[in-house]
Design an enzyme around this catalytic site. Structure first.
Site: not given
Length: 1159
Positions: A843, A274, A708
Site C-alpha cells: 500500500n 508509513d 489507522d
C-alpha cells in the site's frame, strides 16, 4: 493426444501445458488441473516481486478432477479473457461451456510466467498469454529513471556553457573576417583554391566559426557525465559497505536500487512515512478484547509480554538454539491442567515461555514466530465464560467471536513436515520429501514436541487435525480467493499436544499479515484451532476437541475501499448460512442495521453493546492499539441464492468487473450483529523517536500517513516524538462537512499568518488551546482521510498547502494508498521541495514512486515496497545515517565536483581562446593536439573523480551529533547559480593569468609555437591541481597518491612524447621541447609565479571567509580537533544557542540565515 517437450519460444496461446514441481512456468497459464486433491497449486514468485514465500492458485471452478490425470482432449470450452496488461494483481475472464454456461475466474487461477511451482507434483492448464504478452514481460519496462536536482541544474549550466561557446566562436569568426580585411594583398601563407581565387573574408569567417567550435568544444563538459556516473558508483559502494547500516539479525545491508539520485539524499525537505511496519515493528501482539460489550483486559498476558519483551537478547538466542527440552515434574503438568485458576504459577509461566520459544526455534525460523507474537495467556474470566457456553448450549456470541477469529482470515494451514518439504524442494527431488517426513516422525525431534506443556483445560485431547475429507465440494465455492497466501509463514509454537499423542505434527500458519497471525493464535489460545483449510472447507477444533467442518460458500476479500473482509460458510450443525466479518470499526459500525438510527430503541440491547464496544475501541486507540471489529450475519437460503447468482455474473464479467464485485459485496454486508472487537499492539522500532528528532533538527518536515484510527495514530505520534506535548501546538481537523473544513482552515491559517507578520508578538489561538502561543510552539496538524479529501479539493488546496508549509509535523489518519501518493505529489509540486517517502508494504508503493526519493523497508509485509524503491533499508533508524551522513556527503561531494569540472574546462579552453587574438583568429593551437587530448583524458581526470568519491567535509560522528549541518543541502548552498558563475569568472581570471604571464615573459623572443605553449600547459595543470587542493577538506593517502600521480603522469608522458615524436604534427613538431624547457630556469620561475598569482584570489577568499564569516561546517571541523570531553561540551553549547536564538515557528519556515553564533 500426448504431451511433448517444447522450448519456451515455441509455446503459443491456446496450448495445453503441464509444469512439474520445481519447474519455472513458461507462460501465463490458466490453471485447469493439479495433482493436489483440493485443486490447489503453490508457486513461488521471487522472480516477480522478490518474495520467497508461496502463493496459492486454484483450478478454475468446475474443472477439478481429483485423482485423475489431465486430459486436454476432453476440454471443449471457450476461454475469454482481457487483453494483455502489466497488472500482476488483476486478471479477468470467464470460461464458456458448450451449453453457454459461464464460469468466471480471476488472478487466483493464473500461473504467471517466471514463477516456480512448489509443493505440487504437477499442474496443467491452457496458455492465455505467451512471449512478450505475458504479465511478467510487460512489466520489464526497464528501471525507473529519476533525474536528481543537481543533474537538472547541471543541464541548465551546460546550456550556459554552450551559449558561452557560441559567443566565443562568434568572436573568433568576426575577428578572422576583420583580420583578413586588413590585408591589401593576401599574404603568402594564405593558400588560394584550385582556381587561384581567395575565399571572401565573410565566407572565411563563417567557416572559421565552425573551426572554432572544433577547437573550443572542450567547453562543453561531455566527460562530466561519465565522471558523475563513476563518482556515483563509488558513493554507492561506500553506502552499501557501511557497517552501521548492516542488520545483523536479518543479515541484510542497505540496497541502492537507483544509481543516479544519491545526492538527492542530502537535499530532503519533506519526509513522508508509513506507520505500521515502518515506525513500528509490525509484530502484532494480542493484548485485549471486548465481546458483546464486556471488556477483557488479559492482565496475565500483559505480564507475560513484559517478561518476554524485557528478556535478554543473548538469553533468547540461546533458548532458540536448544534442541532438547527439560522435563517438567508431573505435579506441575497436572497443575497446568487442573490447578486453581485463581492462582498463577510464575515458575510454570516462565517455563511455558521458554518452551514455546524453544519449540518455535527448533521447528523453523519464520516471521511471526517469536513467543512475543504466538503465545497468548488466556484471560481467566473469559476462559470461564467460554467453558460455560461450551458446556451448556454449544453456541452463543462468545463461540461465534472466536470462530470469527479462527476462520475469518486468509491463513493457510500446513505442517512442519510440509514446510520442510517446501524448503528442500528447491534443491532436491520429490523423493526426498517423503524421507524427510519419515525422519521427522521417527527421529528424536518428536520428543521436543511431546514434552511441550501449555495452559489447557481438564481432559483436553487433540484429535487428528489432518484427517482429509474426501467428499466432493458442493456447488457453492470460494469464488474470490484473495492473494492472502502471499504472506509470511507463521509457526504455531503453542501446540496443544500430550505425551500420548507425541507423533501429531505441529501446525504451521502461513499468514498474509501479522494481524491475522496474532488473531489466529489468540483463538488457538482459547481452544479454537484451525486445523485445515481448503478452497471449499475450513475445519476448526473446539476446546472440547469437537471438529467443526464448515463449508466455504464464498470469500469476500479485504480491500482498502470496504476496509473489511467476510467469509460465508454453512454451519455443520445448524446448516445455517453464516457470514463472519472483520474490519475497521467505521466499516462495521455503520452497517449494524438501524442500531443507531432508530431512536425508538434507546434501550435496545444491541445498541448498548455497540455503545460499550465503541467506548472500548476508543480506549484501545488511546492506548495505541490497533483495533478490529467482528460481526456476523445469518443469511437465508433464498437471499443467498439470489445474491450468489448476481455474484457469479460479476465474476464472469470482463468490463467493470471490480466495480460489480464491489457492489455485490456491499449488498450482502449489512445488518450485522456485532460480536466484539480486539486490540493488538504494534510496538515501535528501536530508536524511532531519536531518529525523528534528528530529522526535525535537520530541518525536515516529517509527515506520517497511516490508515489507522486517529486516536491510535496520535498515541503513536507522541510516542515516537513526531508530536510533543510541550513544544507542539496541535490542530486536529476531522469533519464530514466541507463548509466546516473551510472555516477551520481559514481560522487556523489566519492566526498563523498574523503570527508570521508580527514575530515579536504573542498571538493566541482561539479555542481549547488558548493557553498556548504560536511563537512559543511549533505547529502540528492531525487530519483524517475524509477531511483530507475535502482539503485537497480545488477551492481549498491552496489554503491547505499554505497551512502545511508552517507545520513541523503532519499526521494523516484513515488515508488510502491513493491519498498517500496524492499528498506526496501535492506537496512536491506546490511547494517545489525535495520529498522522500518511506514504507514497507504494497500500500506504500504509489507513495514511494511519487516522491523524489523512495525508501523501502524490507519488513514483514513482503518485498513490494523494496522492489519499487530507490533505496532499501531494514530499520527506520537507518534513515538517520543514510540522510544525515551519506546524503550530506554525497551532495557536498558531487556539488563541489560539478562546479570544479566546469571551472577546469573553462580555464583550460580559454588559453586557446586568448591565443586567437595573436594568431589572426585562425584556430591555431599553441599546444600539441595529443597533449590537449590527454590533458582532460589522463592528467586531470582522476583528481575530480577522487574528489567526488572520497572528500569528507565533516566526519560522520559530527554530522550525527549536529543534524543542523544537513540544512546546507536543503538550501542548495553547495551548488547555486551564483556558485556556478563565480567559478566561471574565476576560470576566466586564472586563464588570463596563465596566458599573459608566460606571454609577457617570452614576448620578443624567437621561441617556437610549442615552446611558447608548453609553459602555459604546465602552468595550467599546476593551477587546476592546486585549485582542487584548496577545495579538498580532508586529505588521505589516496588524495596524495592521485594528486601527485597526476602531476608525475603529465611530466612522464610529455617527456616521453617530446623524445619520440619527431614528425607527429608537421610542420611544427614537439620534439625535445619539454626537455629544453625543463633545462631553462625561466620555466620554473614562470610556473611558480603564474600559479601563485592565479590562485591568490581564491585562497584569499577562503581565508577571509573562514576568519570573518565562518560557515557551520568550518565550525564543526574546528570542533573535531578538540578533545572528546571538550568537543561534547561545545556541541551542547552550540545546540543550546541555536535553540535559543531560533524559535520553533521561525525554524518551521526554514530561514536560511540564523542570528545564532556558530561554534
Amino acid at each position: 493426444m500426448r504431451l511433448v517437450k517444447r522450448r519456451w519460444k515455441d509455446v503459443r496461446v491456446g496450448d495445453f501445458v503441464r509444469v512439474l514441481s520445481n519447474q519455472i512456468i513458461p507462460a501465463d497459464i490458466l490453471l485447469l488441473h493439479t495433482s493436489d486433491p483440493n485443486g490447489v497449486c503453490h508457486m513461488e514468485t521471487a522472480n516477480l516481486d522478490g518474495e520467497t514465500n508461496l502463493k496459492q492458485r486454484r483450478v478454475v471452478p468446475g474443472f477439478s478432477t481429483p485423482g485423475k490425470p489431465f486430459q486436454p482432449q476432453t476440454f471443449s470450452s471457450t476461454v475469454v479473457c482481457e487483453n494483455p496488461n502489466n497488472n500482476l494483481n488483476v486478471f479477468k475472464g470467464y470460461v464458456e461451456r458448450p451449453d453457454k454456461r459461464r464460469t468466471g475466474f480471476g488472478i487466483d487461477s493464473l500461473l504467471l510466467r517466471g514463477c516456480t511451482v512448489r509443493n505440487t507434483d504437477d499442474a496443467a492448464g491452457i496458455v492465455v498469454y505467451a512471449g512478450q504478452e505475458t504479465k511478467s514481460m510487460l512489466n520489464n519496462s526497464g528501471p525507473r529513471y529519476k533525474r536528481s536536482k543537481i543533474e537538472r541544474k547541471m543541464n541548465t549550466d551546460v546550456l550556459f556553457c554552450m551559449l558561452l561557446l557560441f559567443f566565443m566562436c562568434l568572436i573568433g569568426a568576426l575577428g578572422h573576417s576583420i583580420w583578413l580585411e586588413t590585408f591589401t594583398t593576401m599574404p603568402s601563407y594564405i593558400v588560394p583554391d584550385r582556381n587561384g581565387n581567395y575565399t571572401p573574408s565573410v565566407l572565411a569567417g563563417f567557416y572559421m566559426f565552425f573551426t572554432m567550435i572544433i577547437l573550443l568544444q572542450v567547453m562543453i563538459p561531455v566527460s562530466l557525465y561519465v565522471s558523475i556516473e563513476l563518482v556515483k558508483m563509488g558513493q554507492i559502494f561506500f553506502i552499501t559497505q557501511d557497517v552501521e547500516l548492516y542488520d545483523e539479525e536479518l543479515d541484510s545491508r542497505v540496497q541502492c536500487r537507483a544509481l543516479n539520485i544519491t545526492e538527492d539524499l542530502g537535499q530532503i525537505q519533506y519526509v513522508f512515512s508509513d506507520k505500521t511496519g515502518t515506525l513500528t515493528e509490525n509484530k502484532m501482539v494480542f493484548r485485549r478484547c471486548t465481546i458483546v460489550g464486556t471488556e477483557y483486559r488479559h492482565d496475565e498476558n500483559a505480564a507475560r509480554l513484559a517478561v518476554v519483551s524485557g528478556a535478554n537478547e543473548e538469553e533468547e538466542d540461546t533458548l532458540y538454539q536448544q534442541t532438547k527440552l527439560p522435563k517438567l515434574p508431573l505435579e506441575e503438568l497436572q497443575d497446568s491442567h487442573t490447578g486453581d485458576k485463581n492462582h498463577a504459577n510464575t515458575q510454570v509461566t516462565a517455563a511455558n515461555r521458554h518452551r514455546s520459544r524453544v519449540a518455535a526455534g527448533a521447528q523453523c525460523d519464520m516471521a511471526f514466530s517469536t513467543p512475543l507474537e504466538t503465545v497468548v495467556v488466556p484471560d481467566r474470566k473469559l476462559t470461564l465464560e467460554v467453558d460455560r457456553q461450551m458446556a451448556s448450549i454449544l453456541s452463543g456470541p462468545y463461540l461465534d467471536f472466536f470462530l470469527a477469529l479462527a476462520i475469518c482470515n486468509t491463513v493457510v494451514v500446513s505442517t512442519v513436515t510440509a514446510q520442510r518439504q517446501r524448503d528442500k524442494g528447491r534443491s532436491n527431488s520429490d523423493g526426498s520429501f517423503h524421507i524427510m517426513g519419515q525422519w521427522f516422525r521417527k527421529g528424536s525431534l518428536r520428543n521436543v514436541f511431546s514434552s511441550m506443556k501449555f495452559f489447557k483445560r481438564d481432559g483436553e485431547t487433540l484429535a487428528d487435525p489432518f484427517a482429509k475429507d474426501e467428499d466432493e465440494p458442493d456447488m457453492f465455492h470460494s469464488s474470490d480467493v484473495s492473494d492472502s497466501t502471499t504472506g509470511q509463514k507463521v509457526l504455531s509454537s503453542e501446540g496443544e499436544v500430550k505425551r500420548s499423542l507425541s507423533r501429531t505434527e505441529e501446525v504451521c500458519y502461513e499468514a498474509h499479515s501479522p494481524d491475522e497471525a496474532a488473531l489466529i493464535h489468540a483463538a488457538k489460545a482459547y481452544g479454537f484451532t484451525m486445523v485445515e483449510r481448503t478452497p471449499y472447507h475450513v475445519t476448526v477444533k473446539l476446546p472440547d476437541d469437537t471438529l467443526l467442518k464448515f463449508e466455504v460458500l464464498d470469500v469476500l476479500t479485504f480491500d482498502s475501499t470496504r476496509r473489511r473482509m467476510s467469509i460465508i460458510v454453512r454451519h455443520p450443525h445448524t446448516n445455517e448460512i453464516i457470514m463472519y466479518t472483520k474490519g475497521a470499526d467505521s466499516a462495521i459500525m455503520e452497517r449494524l442495521g438501524n442500531v443507531f438510527s432508530d431512536m425508538s430503541q434507546v434501550d435496545n440491547v444491541a445498541k448498548q453493546i455497540a455503545v460499550k464496544t465503541q467506548k472500548d475501541l476508543d480506549m484501545y486507540a488511546r492506548d495505541g492499539l490497533r483495533t478490529l471489529c467482528f460481526a456476523k450475519k445469518v443469511i437465508s437460503e433464498k437471499e443467498f441464492k439470489a445474491w450468489f447468482a448476481i455474484r457469479q455474473e460479476a465474476l464472469s464479467a470482463i468490463d467493470e468487473k471490480e466495480e460489480r464485485l464491489m457492489d455485490t459485496a456491499t449488498n450482502i454486508e449489512n445488518n450485522f450483529t456485532l460480536l466484539g472487537a480486539t486490540g493488538i499492539e504494534d510496538r515501535l522500532q528501536e530508536n524511532v523517536p531519536e531518529t525523528i528528532q534528528a530529522l526535525r533538527r535537520a530541518g525536515m518536515q516529517v509527515w506520517v500517513l497511516t490508515g489507522d484510527k486517529p486516536e491510535t495514530a496520535i498515541n503513536i505520534a507522541y510516542s515516537c516524538k513526531l508530536l510533543d506535548h510541550e513544544q507542539d501546538l496541535v490542530f486536529t481537523f476531522s469533519t464530514n462537512r466541507k463548509s466546516v473544513c473551510k472555516m477551520r482552515l481559514e481560522d487556523t491559517l489566519g492566526e498563523v499568518r498574523r503570527s508570521s507578520l508580527s514575530p515579536g508578538a504573542e498571538v493566541q489561538f482561539r479555542g481549547n488551546n488558548s493557553g498556548f502561543t504560536l511563537m512559543e510552539h511549533s505547529i502540528g496538524l492531525v487530519i483524517d482521510g475524509p477531511t483530507l479529501s475535502m482539503a485537497m479539493s480545488d477551492d481549498l488546496v491552496e489554503q491547505f498547502v499554505e497551512l502545511c508549509k508552517h507545520c513541523r509535523a503532519v499526521l494523516c489518519c484513515r488515508v488510502t494508498p491513493l491519498q498517500k501518493s496524492s499528498v506526496v505529489k501535492l506537496i512536491r509540486q506546490k511547494l517545489r521541495v525535495m520529498t522522500l517517502a518511506i514504507g514497507d508494504g504494497a500500500n506504500d508503493v504509489n507513495m514511494i514512486q511519487a516522491a523524489d526519493v523512495g525508501i523501502g523497508v524490507s519488513g514483514q509485509e513482503g518485498m513490494q515496497a523494496v522492489m519499487a524503491s530507490d533505496f532499501a533499508i531494514t530499520r527506520f533508524k537507518h534513515l538517520q545515517r543514510l540522510l544525515l551522513v551519506h546524503g550530506h556527503w554525497c551532495y557536498s561531494r558531487l556539488a563541489n565536483m560539478v562546479i570544479y569540472f566546469f571551472y577546469k574546462n573553462v580555464a583550460y579552453v580559454n588559453l586557446l581562446f586568448w591565443y586567437q587574438f595573436y594568431c589572426g583568429f585562425s584556430a591555431t593551437a599553441m599546444i600539441d593536439y595529443w597533449l590537449m587530448i590527454l590533458f582532460n583524458l589522463l592528467f586531470t581526470s582522476a583528481p575530480p573523480i577522487m574528489f567526488g568519491i572520497m572528500d569528507r567535509e565533516v566526519s560522520d560522528s559530527t554530522l550525527l551529533s549536529l543534524p543542523e549541518l544537513y540544512k546546507t543541502g536543503q538550501h542548495s548552498e553547495g551548488y547555486r547559480r551564483s556558485t556556478f558563475w563565480i567559478a566561471i569568472l574565476d576560470a576566466f581570471y586564472q586563464s588570463l593569468v596563465c596566458f599573459f604571464i608566460p606571454y609577457w615573459t617570452y614576448n620578443g623572443s624567437d621561441i617556437g609555437i610549442f615552446s611558447f605553449g608548453t609553459p602555459m600547459n604546465t602552468v595550467s595543470l599546476f593551477t587546476i591541481i592546486l585549485h582542487l587542493a584548496i577545495e579538498i577538506k580532508s586529505w588521505t593517502v589516496v588524495h596524495w597518491v592521485i594528486m601527485i600521480g597526476s602531476v608525475l603522469a603529465y611530466f612522464i608522458v610529455t617527456l616521453a612524447y617530446s623524445a619520440i615524436c619527431t614528425s607527429c604534427n608537421p610542420p611544427s613538431n614537439p620534439y625535445w621541447i619539454m626537455h629544453k624547457q625543463m633545462a631553462d630556469p625561466m620555466f620554473y620561475l614562470v610556473c611558480t609565479l603564474t600559479t601563485v598569482v592565479a590562485l591568490l584570489p581564491r585562497y584569499t577568499l577562503h581565508v577571509l571567509r573562514g576568519t570573518l564569516a565562518p560557515s557551520p561546517h568550518l565550525g564543526a571541523r574546528q570542533l573535531e580537533r578538540l578533545p572528546p570531553s571538550r568537543r561534547e561540551q561545545r556541541i551542547r553549547e552550540w545546540r543550546g544557542l541555536r535553540d535559543t536564538c531560533i524559535s520553533p515557528s521561525l525554524r518551521s519556515q526554514e530561514h536560511s540565515s540564523s542570528p545564532c553564533p556558530t561554534a
